[in-house]
Write a protein that holds these residues in place. Structure first.
Motif, PDB file in Angstrom:
ATOM      1  N   ALA A 197      25.945  61.134  26.391  1.00 54.60           N
ATOM      2  CA  ALA A 197      26.808  61.639  25.689  1.00 54.60           C
ATOM      3  C   ALA A 197      28.087  61.413  26.589  1.00 54.60           C
ATOM      4  N   LEU A 198      27.744  61.320  27.822  1.00 50.91           N
ATOM      5  CA  LEU A 198      29.109  60.775  28.873  1.00 50.91           C
ATOM      6  C   LEU A 198      29.420  59.478  28.761  1.00 50.91           C
ATOM      7  N   TYR A 199      28.221  58.671  28.467  1.00 52.57           N
ATOM      8  CA  TYR A 199      28.535  57.070  28.504  1.00 52.57           C
ATOM      9  C   TYR A 199      27.919  56.738  27.163  1.00 52.57           C
ATOM     10  N   PRO A 200      28.667  56.863  25.975  1.00 51.31           N
ATOM     11  CA  PRO A 200      28.135  56.443  24.556  1.00 51.31           C
ATOM     12  C   PRO A 200      27.699  55.049  24.744  1.00 51.31           C
ATOM     13  N   ASN A 201      28.175  54.265  25.260  1.00 54.32           N
ATOM     14  CA  ASN A 201      28.066  52.799  25.193  1.00 54.32           C
ATOM     15  C   ASN A 201      26.919  52.503  25.954  1.00 54.32           C
ATOM     16  N   ILE A 202      26.004  53.342  26.665  1.00 56.36           N
ATOM     17  CA  ILE A 202      24.875  53.160  27.375  1.00 56.36           C
ATOM     18  C   ILE A 202      23.712  53.698  26.713  1.00 56.36           C
ATOM     19  N   THR A 203      22.700  52.957  26.256  1.00 56.20           N
ATOM     20  CA  THR A 203      21.498  53.330  25.458  1.00 56.20           C
ATOM     21  C   THR A 203      20.348  53.451  26.608  1.00 56.20           C
ATOM     22  N   VAL A 204      19.565  54.744  26.830  1.00 55.59           N
ATOM     23  CA  VAL A 204      18.703  54.586  27.901  1.00 55.59           C
ATOM     24  C   VAL A 204      17.229  54.710  27.089  1.00 55.59           C
ATOM     25  N   ASN A 205      16.326  53.708  27.177  1.00 52.85           N
ATOM     26  CA  ASN A 205      15.099  53.708  26.387  1.00 52.85           C
ATOM     27  C   ASN A 205      14.103  54.194  27.606  1.00 52.85           C
ATOM     28  N   LEU A 206      13.410  55.261  27.521  1.00 54.18           N
ATOM     29  CA  LEU A 206      12.546  56.001  28.452  1.00 54.18           C
ATOM     30  C   LEU A 206      11.235  55.534  27.959  1.00 54.18           C
ATOM     31  N   ARG A 207      10.290  54.901  28.962  1.00 54.57           N
ATOM     32  CA  ARG A 207       9.070  54.801  28.820  1.00 54.57           C
ATOM     33  C   ARG A 207       8.248  55.653  30.140  1.00 54.57           C
TER      34      ARG A 207
ATOM     35  N   GLN B 220      27.064  43.995  34.613  1.00 58.37           N
ATOM     36  CA  GLN B 220      27.599  45.126  34.258  1.00 58.37           C
ATOM     37  C   GLN B 220      26.690  45.769  33.595  1.00 58.37           C
ATOM     38  N   GLU B 221      25.384  45.272  33.212  1.00 57.11           N
ATOM     39  CA  GLU B 221      24.313  45.986  32.941  1.00 57.11           C
ATOM     40  C   GLU B 221      23.476  46.659  33.919  1.00 57.11           C
ATOM     41  N   VAL B 222      23.782  45.991  35.416  1.00 55.35           N
ATOM     42  CA  VAL B 222      23.204  46.571  36.665  1.00 55.35           C
ATOM     43  C   VAL B 222      23.892  47.792  36.946  1.00 55.35           C
ATOM     44  N   LEU B 223      25.270  47.860  36.521  1.00 56.02           N
ATOM     45  CA  LEU B 223      26.244  48.839  36.927  1.00 56.02           C
ATOM     46  C   LEU B 223      25.871  50.279  36.103  1.00 56.02           C
ATOM     47  N   ALA B 224      25.719  49.601  34.761  1.00 54.80           N
ATOM     48  CA  ALA B 224      25.179  50.738  33.862  1.00 54.80           C
ATOM     49  C   ALA B 224      24.031  51.410  34.330  1.00 54.80           C
ATOM     50  N   SER B 225      23.045  50.683  34.731  1.00 62.99           N
ATOM     51  CA  SER B 225      21.718  51.196  35.424  1.00 62.99           C
ATOM     52  C   SER B 225      21.942  52.037  36.677  1.00 62.99           C
ATOM     53  N   TRP B 226      22.714  51.615  37.348  1.00 62.81           N
ATOM     54  CA  TRP B 226      23.121  52.593  38.855  1.00 62.81           C
ATOM     55  C   TRP B 226      23.772  53.673  38.317  1.00 62.81           C
TER      56      TRP B 226
ATOM     57  N   ALA C 151      33.719  48.955  27.052  1.00 67.28           N
ATOM     58  CA  ALA C 151      33.887  48.291  25.587  1.00 67.28           C
ATOM     59  C   ALA C 151      32.759  47.643  24.862  1.00 67.28           C
ATOM     60  N   ARG C 152      31.829  47.418  25.956  1.00 65.34           N
ATOM     61  CA  ARG C 152      30.609  46.762  25.591  1.00 65.34           C
ATOM     62  C   ARG C 152      29.387  47.827  25.587  1.00 65.34           C
ATOM     63  N   GLN C 153      28.373  47.360  24.548  1.00 58.82           N
ATOM     64  CA  GLN C 153      27.097  48.351  24.693  1.00 58.82           C
ATOM     65  C   GLN C 153      26.304  47.692  25.518  1.00 58.82           C
ATOM     66  N   TYR C 154      25.403  48.558  26.216  1.00 61.30           N
ATOM     67  CA  TYR C 154      24.278  48.470  27.019  1.00 61.30           C
ATOM     68  C   TYR C 154      23.116  49.264  26.817  1.00 61.30           C
ATOM     69  N   GLU C 155      22.195  48.373  26.748  1.00 59.28           N
ATOM     70  CA  GLU C 155      20.606  49.068  26.650  1.00 59.28           C
ATOM     71  C   GLU C 155      19.683  48.729  27.685  1.00 59.28           C
ATOM     72  N   ILE C 156      19.454  50.070  28.476  1.00 60.36           N
ATOM     73  CA  ILE C 156      18.553  49.966  29.471  1.00 60.36           C
ATOM     74  C   ILE C 156      17.405  50.519  29.447  1.00 60.36           C
ATOM     75  N   THR C 157      16.634  50.138  30.305  1.00 61.24           N
ATOM     76  CA  THR C 157      15.122  50.781  30.324  1.00 61.24           C
ATOM     77  C   THR C 157      14.744  51.621  31.675  1.00 61.24           C
ATOM     78  N   PHE C 158      14.345  52.689  31.328  1.00 61.44           N
ATOM     79  CA  PHE C 158      13.874  53.814  32.308  1.00 61.44           C
ATOM     80  C   PHE C 158      12.387  53.952  32.422  1.00 61.44           C
ATOM     81  N   TRP C 159      11.724  53.336  33.457  1.00 65.21           N
ATOM     82  CA  TRP C 159      10.462  53.707  33.548  1.00 65.21           C
ATOM     83  C   TRP C 159      10.136  55.031  34.266  1.00 65.21           C
TER      84      TRP C 159
ATOM     85  N   ALA D 105      26.500  41.484  42.407  1.00 65.30           N
ATOM     86  CA  ALA D 105      28.153  41.863  43.061  1.00 65.30           C
ATOM     87  C   ALA D 105      28.412  42.839  42.292  1.00 65.30           C
ATOM     88  N   VAL D 106      28.924  43.843  42.784  1.00 60.29           N
ATOM     89  CA  VAL D 106      29.538  44.985  41.988  1.00 60.29           C
ATOM     90  C   VAL D 106      30.695  44.511  41.177  1.00 60.29           C
ATOM     91  N   PRO D 107      30.883  44.755  40.027  1.00 64.38           N
ATOM     92  CA  PRO D 107      31.985  44.118  39.409  1.00 64.38           C
ATOM     93  C   PRO D 107      33.181  44.959  39.562  1.00 64.38           C
TER      94      PRO D 107
END
Lengths: 260, 536
Positions: free
Chosen positions: B69-79, B357-363, B39-47, B31-33
């Motif tokens: 750079a736009l979203y400093p609270n989101i870290t994207v890990n690339l595989r 929130q993690e899903v929203l960051a992914s989106w 304020a939270r940090q998110y770490e997401i993976t991108f395959w 459900a969309v928040p």
């Protein structure tokens, strides 16, 4: 009455668990969360329709007879496993050799249990078809059996340094070979970072050649993968590997060391 | 009292057990928040998948850097992957363990399988339309496209069961890269639109050799006039062009028909003389084309940079390259008045997680991948087309399209012709129906061509009896008798109806509760009577 109720409830519980464990036809995907159904589709694609019958029709060939066979011909050979790539979906790719020559057996049908027994030196009888993919002569659509009571054979690397750049090199295709005093020109990860194959450009004199660290043969945890990753342009090295071919020589590196 | 407690515990155990059986690893539907918690940090993976192309890898990395750079609270890990099939297999493995990536490059066929896990893939319609975080949303920190700015044809390919489960990332089709020099040397003139008859005829004509065993057309010992990279696509397009059955929208398998047999007989005839071969059997079409050993090489428009005498990417030794004129044409057709070609290329899907929130960051990251800078840069690496009109209409992209042939690298003519081929034919593209098992059907379609080619070369008789056995073998091999139809992707309540046994058990439990209630009431009445009697 109370005892009967308790027994009924216990039976219900047992039946309930049993029902959950066995999917009936009418439930199909609806009752599971893990996608187990489709995940297995296509995984049985290991055997050509008639490969298993070839052993009865074709006699075991010498390496010379194998080398002379036409492409697409049915072949049966006996050889000793030298190395394997990762087992995958009931298939395994094998580097095999005997005293006369070597074979690259591509995606041979193999159970995981048997794959564990394909250790260096093990003799196997392979039945399949001769093929050629981008210059690499291989046995494809293969099945195999272990040769009971056979001896073992682990090849010594053949020094083919002097054959680099000559038409004679391909005569040793797929053998375990060594090259002395090659100069590193470029180290390039397939994906730009460690994890996948490493493309290694080496030079002997003015001529350059493409070698490879094949991750399914020597994965990123192996010493050779790490050692090659640390090489720099200009390093002079001795290289050992299987004389694979991809549009030209493309040795699958198994060991590297500073040139002696 | 102890017995009552025991009975109660047993009932609870049964109910708990049933609950556990149905959705032990279930993730709640996304459900969309209300708002994105920055304020939270998110770490997401991108395959991600690339075409063994380091420039594409670098574009992914740059996109991630810019997004972070736009979203400093989101870290994207690339595989990184170089094969869609590997991503598919890894995702399947990770669904079972609840360790899917957050975002991955995918094909809709694959999503259909991913969706057999409940709430595994996030439906995107709610996110598309979200006022703040949707496409063109007010709180999105970059200039992304609106939904209307995504090419409708491409977006519609991401619809499964009436909902969008992906967004297109890049689009390509197949092209036939033709050695025009050889075609003309053989006495033929290329038609405006390539036909199957023409390709088969020229291919057979090219097989003539001189007394030394060299092919007349190229003077070499090796010539395979017609090489197809993806035999899956070959079969699918040949069927589509003839309006023949492949699969219905609800997953009914229709591929085993007379048209398929006729196609396979053409394959047999081409294979018999050696005029036709495939990537799986001999290697990349581009290598043969560039060595003057192939006349018709069919491959993706996303492989255009490997095609032609002056190709910027080459796998063969320079001394083996042959100079010739390359024509970039649509894949061969049966009906030139109604050309049909497959639409392919990567899409992006978002996987569901416990934390919305993690899903929203992914989106937000997935959405960033269709912004102009990413779209234009990635499309220029190959014969890809950006999936948004917003990117296609920029002066930057239009300028790029107009400069084909200025060099043999960034403006490589063949690459730009391949791009133009798709841009000119968007309305002639199609996709195959998507259902649970459609990926297997696709494999089976190609396997039949591979099998017929092999069987022919290996001296087997390929006739009607062979076809019947092939159909049967392929059905069994790919379990096509277990897919599609009502077992396909229905999109109904994900758990569906309970099995009969479970229904019986639940009714039994209800019955037992009633019996217990009756028993308790009877006991209560009896004791009350006894008490009353004792009182009197």
């Amino acid at each position: 009455m109370k005892k009967i109720l308790a027994i009924l409830l216990a039976l219900c519980m047992m039946m309930a668990f049993a029902a959950c464990g066995a999917n009936t036809d009418e439930t199909t995907e609806a009752t599971t969360t893990a996608p187990t159904v489709d995940a297995t589709f296509g995984l049985e694609d290991t055997l050509p329709p008639d490969a298993s019958t070839l052993a009865d029709e074709v006699e075991v060939m010498t390496y010379e007879e194998y080398a002379a066979a036409e492409l697409e011909a049915a072949v049966v050979v006996e050889a000793y496993v030298q190395a394997t790539q990762s087992w995958w979906e009931d298939k395994i790719t094998v580097y095999a050799q005997d005293a006369d020559g070597a074979y690259f057996i591509y995606e041979m049908a193999c159970s995981e249990e048997d794959a564990a027994k394909l250790t260096a030196g093990t003799k196997i009888r392979v039945t399949g078809y001769k093929g050629e993919w981008a210059g690499e002569v291989e046995i494809m659509d293969a099945t195999f059996e272990f040769v009971d009571g056979a001896d073992t054979f682990v090849a010594e690397a053949l020094d083919v340094t002097d054959l680099l750049g000559t038409d004679d090199l391909i005569k040793h295709q797929n053998k375990l070979v060594s090259f002395k005093g090659l100069t590193i020109k470029k180290i390039e990860y397939k994906n730009g970072e460690p994890g996948d194959d490493i493309y290694v450009t080496v030079a002997k004199g003015e001529d350059e050649y493409s070698f490879c660290v094949e991750r399914y043969l020597t994965d990123p945890d192996t010493d050779v993968y790490k050692a090659v990753g640390e090489l720099k342009e200009g390093d002079v090295v001795d290289i050992t590997g299987f004389l694979y071919w991809y549009e030209g020589v493309n040795t699958h590196i198994t060991a590297v060391a500073a040139a002696e | 009292m102890k017995q009552k407690l025991l009975a109660l515990l047993l009932v609870l155990a049964v109910l708990w057990g049933l609950t556990g059986c149905h959705g032990a690893q279930k993730t709640e539907a996304f459900a969309v928040p209300e708002s994105f918690d920055t304020a939270r940090q998110y770490e997401i993976t991108f395959w991600a998948k690339n075409d063994t192309n380091i420039t594409q890898v670098n574009i992914y990395k740059q996109a991630i850097e810019d997004f972070q750079a736009l979203y400093p609270n989101i870290t994207v890990n690339l595989r990184l992957y170089t094969d869609y099939g590997k991503i598919y297999n890894d995702v399947i493995t990770n669904i079972a363990t609840g360790t899917t990536p957050n975002v991955c490059i995918t094909y809709p066929d694959h999503i259909a399988t991913y969706m057999t896990g409940e709430n595994t893939v996030v439906p995107l319609d709610g996110l598309f339309a979200h006022e703040k975080y949707g496409l063109g949303g007010s709180e999105v920190l970059f200039d992304g496209p609106t939904q209307d700015e995504i090419i409708p044809q491409f977006l519609s390919e991401c619809v499964l069961n009436g909902q969008h489960y992906a967004i297109p990332y890049m689009r390509s089709t197949e092209a036939c890269y033709v050695n025009k020099t050889f075609v003309e040397k053989l006495g033929y003139t290329l038609p405006e639109t390539l036909t199957w008859d023409f390709v088969w005829e020229v291919s057979q004509a090219a097989m003539e050799k001189d007394e030394n065993g060299n092919y007349l057309v190229n003077g070499q010992k090796v010539l395979i006039p017609f090489i197809y990279k993806s035999t899956d696509n070959m079969m699918i397009q040949m069927l589509r062009q003839q309006n023949a059955g492949y699969a219905s929208q609800n997953g009914e398998i229709q591929i085993f028909n007379d048209t398929t047999k006729e196609i396979l007989l053409d394959v047999r005839n081409g294979a018999a003389t050696g005029a036709f071969n495939t990537f799986k059997s001999i290697g990349y079409p581009a290598n043969f084309l560039n060595a003057g050993q192939c006349i018709f090489a069919v491959d993706s428009t996303a492989g255009a940079t490997w095609m032609g005498s002056d190709a910027p990417l080459v796998d063969i030794a320079e001394e083996n390259l042959v100079q010739f004129e390359t024509a970039v044409m649509t894949v061969p057709q049966y009906n030139t008045d109604n050309p049909q070609m497959i639409s392919q290329g990567p899409s992006l899907c978002v996987f569901n997680k416990e934390d919305p929130q993690e899903v929203l960051a992914s989106w937000l990251f997935a959405q960033y991948m269709i912004t102009n800078d990413v779209q234009i840069a990635y499309s220029q690496t190959e014969g890809y087309v950006p999936v948004t009109s917003k990117a296609q209409n920029t002066p930057q992209y239009q300028d790029y399209l107009s400069r084909g042939g200025e060099d043999n690298d960034f403006y490589y003519d063949i690459k730009l012709q391949a791009t133009g081929l798709l841009l000119d034919n968007v309305d002639n593209t199609f996709v195959t129906p998507v259902f649970n098992g459609s990926a297997s059907l696709r494999d089976a379609a190609g396997q039949m061509i591979e099998d017929v080619r092999k069987a022919t070369r290996r001296g087997e008789t390929v006739d009607d009896a062979y076809m019947q056995k092939l159909f049967s073998d392929v059905t069994s091999l790919y379990r096509l008798d277990q897919v599609g139809g009502s077992g396909g992707l229905t999109g109904k309540a994900s758990l569906g109806a309970l099995p009969t046994a479970s229904k019986v058990l639940l009714w039994s439990l209800a019955g037992i509760w009633m019996l217990m209630g009756v028993y308790a009431a009877a006991t209560f009445v009896r004791r009350k009577k006894e008490k009353n009697q004792n009182t009197y």
